[in-house]
Design a protein around this motif. Structure first.
Motif, PDB file in Angstrom:
ATOM      1  N   ILE A  65       0.776  -1.316   0.021  1.00 46.43           N
ATOM      2  CA  ILE A  65       0.017  -0.003  -0.064  1.00 46.43           C
ATOM      3  C   ILE A  65       0.834   1.053   0.065  1.00 46.43           C
ATOM      4  O   ILE A  65       0.730   2.093  -0.866  1.00 46.43           O
ATOM      5  CB  ILE A  65      -0.963  -0.059   1.159  1.00 46.43           C
ATOM      6  CG1 ILE A  65      -1.925  -0.896   0.986  1.00 46.43           C
ATOM      7  CG2 ILE A  65      -1.718   1.341   1.445  1.00 46.43           C
ATOM      8  CD1 ILE A  65      -3.094  -1.093   2.042  1.00 46.43           C
ATOM      9  N   THR A  66       1.978   1.056   0.769  1.00 48.01           N
ATOM     10  CA  THR A  66       2.712   2.347   0.998  1.00 48.01           C
ATOM     11  C   THR A  66       3.491   2.734  -0.391  1.00 48.01           C
ATOM     12  O   THR A  66       3.423   3.809  -0.952  1.00 48.01           O
ATOM     13  CB  THR A  66       3.842   2.170   1.841  1.00 48.01           C
ATOM     14  OG1 THR A  66       3.428   1.704   3.336  1.00 48.01           O
ATOM     15  CG2 THR A  66       4.873   3.233   2.102  1.00 48.01           C
ATOM     16  N   ASP A  67       3.834   1.747  -1.021  1.00 48.88           N
ATOM     17  CA  ASP A  67       4.548   1.895  -2.518  1.00 48.88           C
ATOM     18  C   ASP A  67       3.611   2.408  -3.625  1.00 48.88           C
ATOM     19  O   ASP A  67       3.745   3.445  -4.222  1.00 48.88           O
ATOM     20  CB  ASP A  67       5.224   0.592  -2.872  1.00 48.88           C
ATOM     21  CG  ASP A  67       6.451   0.302  -2.178  1.00 48.88           C
ATOM     22  OD1 ASP A  67       6.619   1.121  -1.188  1.00 48.88           O
ATOM     23  OD2 ASP A  67       6.906  -0.688  -2.116  1.00 48.88           O
ATOM     24  N   THR A  68       2.312   1.667  -3.372  1.00 52.98           N
ATOM     25  CA  THR A  68       1.350   2.103  -4.481  1.00 52.98           C
ATOM     26  C   THR A  68       1.004   3.378  -4.270  1.00 52.98           C
ATOM     27  O   THR A  68       0.799   4.143  -5.217  1.00 52.98           O
ATOM     28  CB  THR A  68      -0.054   1.157  -4.257  1.00 52.98           C
ATOM     29  OG1 THR A  68       0.440  -0.295  -4.291  1.00 52.98           O
ATOM     30  CG2 THR A  68      -1.085   1.402  -5.179  1.00 52.98           C
ATOM     31  N   VAL A  69       0.694   3.675  -3.035  1.00 60.37           N
ATOM     32  CA  VAL A  69       0.136   5.068  -2.831  1.00 60.37           C
ATOM     33  C   VAL A  69       1.398   6.230  -3.159  1.00 60.37           C
ATOM     34  O   VAL A  69       1.037   7.271  -3.867  1.00 60.37           O
ATOM     35  CB  VAL A  69       0.009   5.466  -1.196  1.00 60.37           C
ATOM     36  CG1 VAL A  69      -0.167   6.874  -0.997  1.00 60.37           C
ATOM     37  CG2 VAL A  69      -1.348   4.660  -1.047  1.00 60.37           C
ATOM     38  N   ALA A  70       2.541   5.964  -2.830  1.00 60.41           N
ATOM     39  CA  ALA A  70       3.759   6.990  -3.222  1.00 60.41           C
ATOM     40  C   ALA A  70       3.750   7.032  -4.858  1.00 60.41           C
ATOM     41  O   ALA A  70       3.955   8.013  -5.235  1.00 60.41           O
ATOM     42  CB  ALA A  70       5.051   6.253  -2.861  1.00 60.41           C
ATOM     43  N   HIS A  71       3.403   5.860  -5.502  1.00 59.19           N
ATOM     44  CA  HIS A  71       3.462   6.059  -7.023  1.00 59.19           C
ATOM     45  C   HIS A  71       2.444   6.556  -7.511  1.00 59.19           C
ATOM     46  O   HIS A  71       2.598   7.424  -8.441  1.00 59.19           O
ATOM     47  CB  HIS A  71       3.535   4.479  -7.516  1.00 59.19           C
ATOM     48  CG  HIS A  71       3.445   4.331  -9.101  1.00 59.19           C
ATOM     49  ND1 HIS A  71       4.552   5.018  -9.785  1.00 59.19           N
ATOM     50  CD2 HIS A  71       2.644   3.855  -9.904  1.00 59.19           C
ATOM     51  CE1 HIS A  71       4.164   4.851 -11.166  1.00 59.19           C
ATOM     52  NE2 HIS A  71       3.045   4.076 -11.099  1.00 59.19           N
TER      53      HIS A  71
END
Lengths: 431, 431
Positions: free
Chosen positions: A29-35
Motif C-alpha cells: 500500500i505504501t508503495d502503491t500510494v507513493a506511486h
C-alpha cells in the motif's frame, strides 16, 4: 462474541484482550500510494483521469461537477430525506457555532498586553468516501464547521459517480466546488494541486487504507498539506450496569459492527447475566441486517468483559480509550468526571451511537485506535489556527526590560538584550 | 542584507525571494535517527548511556537527576536571575491560565444535549535543548501550560550536563522528573519508554535536526507518541513604515539572526531610505555581538523588500507567513485584521521579539517554515484533548428518531436505524 471474566485474567491477558489488531500500512500500500502521488504531481489531471478509469471504472470528461449536475442531483432527493438532512444540519450547526472562540486579551503586567486571535484555515479539502453507500452525514460533519470557521475555499472530493445525497448535503453547507475524484489520487490532487483541482492547506475526512496512507504521506511531505488526524478502524465500547437493556446494547454494538469487518466492538459490565443476554440479542438481531455478513465478521473479534463493578468498567474503558463510549447505567453522568480517554460519549439508555453519527449535533469524525489519548473530536478549532499578539507601551517595555535582559544574558543571547537596550536608551534620550 | 524592489520583480522572482531554503532531512539523518530509535527500543537505558557517551561525551551513572542535584542546581542560581525567571513565569502563567476553556453545553433540540469537555493529556515529555547556551525560557514555555492543564506526569529531558538554570525553571513549574538525556535517543526514550524513562503520550519542544527527525519518526510509529508541531528554522519578518526606527528594526533582525546561521530574516517597507538605514544599522550593531559570526551568516540570506505601501507589506507578509511578525508603524493595530498567517505578532515600536521570547506572557513555541497556514502558536489547548458528550431524554430520542432513521436508510446502514427502533418500540410498549 467472546466473553471473559476480567479478574480471572493475568495482567498480560488483560492487556491482550484490549489490544487492537496491528494496523501498519503494508509495504505494497505504501508503495502503491507513493506511486499514485508521484503520478498526480507530475501528470496532473491526466493522471486523475487515468487512475479513475483504473480504480473506479469511470471515464471522466469533467473532473469538476458542473452547477447543472449539482442542481439535478439536489432536485432528485426525496423530500423526506431533504428534511432529515436539513434538521441534522441545523443541530450540527447549532453545536459547532457554539464553539466559536472570542479573542482573548490579558494585560499580564502594566503596559504589557497579550492576546490570542483565531483565523480560518484558508483552503480546506473535504474527502467523502464513496463505495457501497453514500455518506451525506460526513459531508455535514466537515461542511458545517468549515462554513462556520469561514474557510475561503472548500473543495469537496469523492469517488465517481458522486451520489446525489452527497451533492445535496454539500449544497446545504454552501459548498459549490465538487470534484469527482477519490482514493489516493484525490488526496494527492488536494495536497499538490492539478490543472483542475486547487491545492489546499489541510485535508479532512475518512477513507479506506489507500486514502489514509495518502493523507499520511502528504502530511509528511514538504509543500504537502496538513491533515485532520490519524485514522484507524471504527470502535465502540458499551459500559453497562445490570439493569441495562440487552437489546439496546446489542443494537448499538451492531451499528458499529456493520461499518466494516475490522470494526472493534466491546461491552463491559459487572453483570455476567447481561453479558449473556447481549450475546443472545446479537444473534437474534444480526440475522435481520442487510449487512449481516460484515457485522458477523466484526463480531468475531468482539468481546464481552465481565468486571467487578462500574468503577472498574470505567477503568477498563480508560485503558482502552474507545472512539465511541456508550454508558448505559442508572445515573450515567456520575461517571463522566472519571472518563479520561474517549472520542465521544453517549450517556444513558436513550442515546444510541447513531444519534451522534447523524444528527444530535456532535461531530462524528473522532480519533480512534487509542489516539483519543492525545487527539480531540473534530471541532470548529480544527478549521482554524490561532496566533498570539503582544503590544507593549513604552512604560510597559521599561517595566519588563530588566526581566528580558536578565534572561537574555543567562542564555548568552546579546542581540535579544540589545533589542531592548536600543529602545530603553531611546526612551531615556527623549526624556 | 540584499535589497529588492518588489514591483520590479516578476511573479516568479517574487516567489523566489520569499522561498525558504529546502529542509528535507538528509537520508543520513533519517537513517541515523532510525538506528538510534531501534537501539533505544531494544536496549533501553543501556543504549541511552552508550549514546550519551558517544554524542554528549558524558558518562552517566544515574539518568534521572536526583532531588539533591536539583536542590544544589537551584541554590546556585544568582538572585537577580531567579527574580527575572519568576516574573517571566508569572506573566506566562497569567496568559496561559486565561486560556482555560469552560465545558460547553448546547441543547440542540428539545431533550438533545451536546457537550464538549476537556481533559489534560496524561503524560507529556518536554524536550529542552542543551548546547552553547541553556534555555530556561523554553522550560517555562512548556512547563507552565502543562502545569495549568494538569498533566499527571511531566517528564523533562535535556542533554547532559543539564544547566542549573534549566533545573531552576523546571522547579518553578513544579517539575521534579528530569532526565539527563538529549538528542534522538531522548525522544525515543520518551516515545517508547526505557527502564528509567517513562513512556509519554505527547512530546513537546524544539531541538536540532536529529531531535526534529526523531520527533517526526516517533509520531509516525504505531505505539509511538504525538508531537507538538513540525519544526523548521526560526524566522522573523518586520513590516515598517517610513517613520520607523532603523536601529530598532536592525536590533530585532539580529535577535533572530543570532539564533543560528539558518535563521530567516526579512524586512518589508515602502521606504527605500529606511531599508538602507536598516542595512547600515545592521553593520554597526552586528560587530558588537558575541555571536556575530552566527548572525552574519544568517544575514547573508536575509532580505529587505521595498514595496508600494503598507497594505502591500501586509500582503507580502501573508504570502510568507512568518513565525514572528513585527509591525513597526504609526498605528500598528489597524493592520491586525488583515494579518492572516503568522505565529506571533509584535505590535509597535516598543514590542521587540525578545519580549515574547521570554517574558510578555505569550508562548515562544511557534509554527515556522510556513506551517502557520494550518498550525497554531503553542497554547494550553496543546496539553489537553477535547471530547464530546451527548445525552438524550426519551422524548429527545423520539423527536430525533425520524431524522436519524431517514439518514441511516439513505446510507444503507440498517443497524444504525435499528438502534433507534429498538428504543422507540420499547417506549411505545411502555406507554
Amino acid at each position: 462474541m467472546k466473553k471473559v471474566i476480567w479478574s480471572a485474567l493475568s495482567a498480560a491477558e488483560q492487556q491482550a484482550v484490549l489490544l487492537r489488531p496491528a494496523m501498519a500500512a503494508s509495504e505494497s500500500i505504501t508503495d502503491t500510494v507513493a506511486h499514485i502521488i508521484e503520478q498526480v504531481t507530475t501528470e496532473g489531471d491526466a493522471a486523475l483521469k487515468k487512475l479513475s478509469a483504473q480504480f473506479d471504472k469511470v471515464e471522466l470528461n469533467d473532473i469538476r461537477l458542473s452547477s447543472q449536475a449539482m442542481k439535478e442531483a439536489c432536485d432528485s432527493i426525496p423530500a423526506p430525506l431533504k428534511t432529515a438532512l436539513r434538521e441534522a444540519f441545523r443541530n450540527i450547526r447549532s453545536f459547532h457555532a457554539a464553539q466559536v472562540s472570542r479573542p482573548l486579551s490579558v494585560e499580564t503586567q502594566p503596559g504589557v498586553v497579550c492576546e490570542m486571535h483565531s483565523r480560518a484555515i484558508e483552503a480546506v479539502g473535504l474527502y467523502i468516501p464513496g463505495g457501497s453507500a453514500p455518506l451525506p452525514s460526513t459531508v455535514l460533519m466537515l461542511g458545517v464547521p468549515s462554513e462556520i470557521a469561514g474557510c475561503k475555499r472548500r473543495v469537496l472530493v469523492s469517488p465517481p459517480p458522486i451520489a446525489p445525497e452527497i451533492v445535496f448535503a454539500a449544497s446545504l453547507c454552501g459548498i459549490d466546488e465538487i470534484y469527482q475524484v477519490g482514493g489516493a489520487q484525490a488526496v494527492a490532487a488536494l495536497a499538490f494541486g492539478t490543472e483542475s483541482v486547487p491545492k489546499v492547506d489541510k485535508i479532512f475526512g475518512p477513507g479506506n487504507s489507500f486514502v489514509t496512507e495518502a493523507k499520511r504521506q502528504v502530511s509528511q511531505a514538504i509543500g504537502g498539506a496538513s491533515i485532520d488526524m490519524p485514522a484507524g478502524p471504527s470502535e465502540v465500547m458499551v459500559i453497562a450496569d445490570a439493569r441495562a437493556n440487552a437489546d439496546f446494547i446489542a443494537a448499538d454494538l451492531l451499528s458499529q459492527a456493520e461499518h466494516g469487518p475490522d470494526s472493534q466492538v466491546v461491552v463491559v459490565t459487572p453483570s455476567d447475566k447481561l453479558a449473556d443476554e447481549v450475546n443472545q440479542a446479537l444473534t437474534r438481531q444480526v440475522a435481520k441486517l442487510s449487512r449481516a455478513d460484515i457485522a458477523e465478521k466484526a463480531l468475531e473479534n468482539s468481546i464481552a468483559i465481565v468486571c467487578q463493578d462500574m468503577a472498574e468498567a470505567v477503568v477498563i474503558s480508560n485503558i482502552y480509550g474507545p472512539e465511541h463510549l456508550i454508558v448505559q447505567t442508572k445515573n450515567p453522568r456520575q461517571y463522566l468526571n472519571d472518563i479520561q480517554h474517549a472520542g465521544s460519549v453517549f450517556l444513558g439508555d436513550w442515546t444510541p451511537e447513531s444519534v451522534g453519527d447523524y444528527a444530535s449535533g456532535t461531530n462524528h469524525v473522532l480519533p480512534t485506535y487509542g489516539y483519543v489519548r492525545t487527539y480531540s473530536s473534530l471541532s470548529l478549532m480544527d478549521f482554524c489556527k490561532r496566533f498570539t499578539v503582544q503590544e507593549l507601551s513604552a512604560d510597559g517595555l521599561s517595566g519588563l526590560a530588566p526581566v528580558v535582559t536578565a534572561i537574555a544574558d543567562a542564555e548568552g543571547l546579546d542581540a535579544h538584550a540589545n533589542a531592548v537596550h536600543v529602545r530603553t536608551q531611546a526612551l531615556e534620550g527623549s526624556k
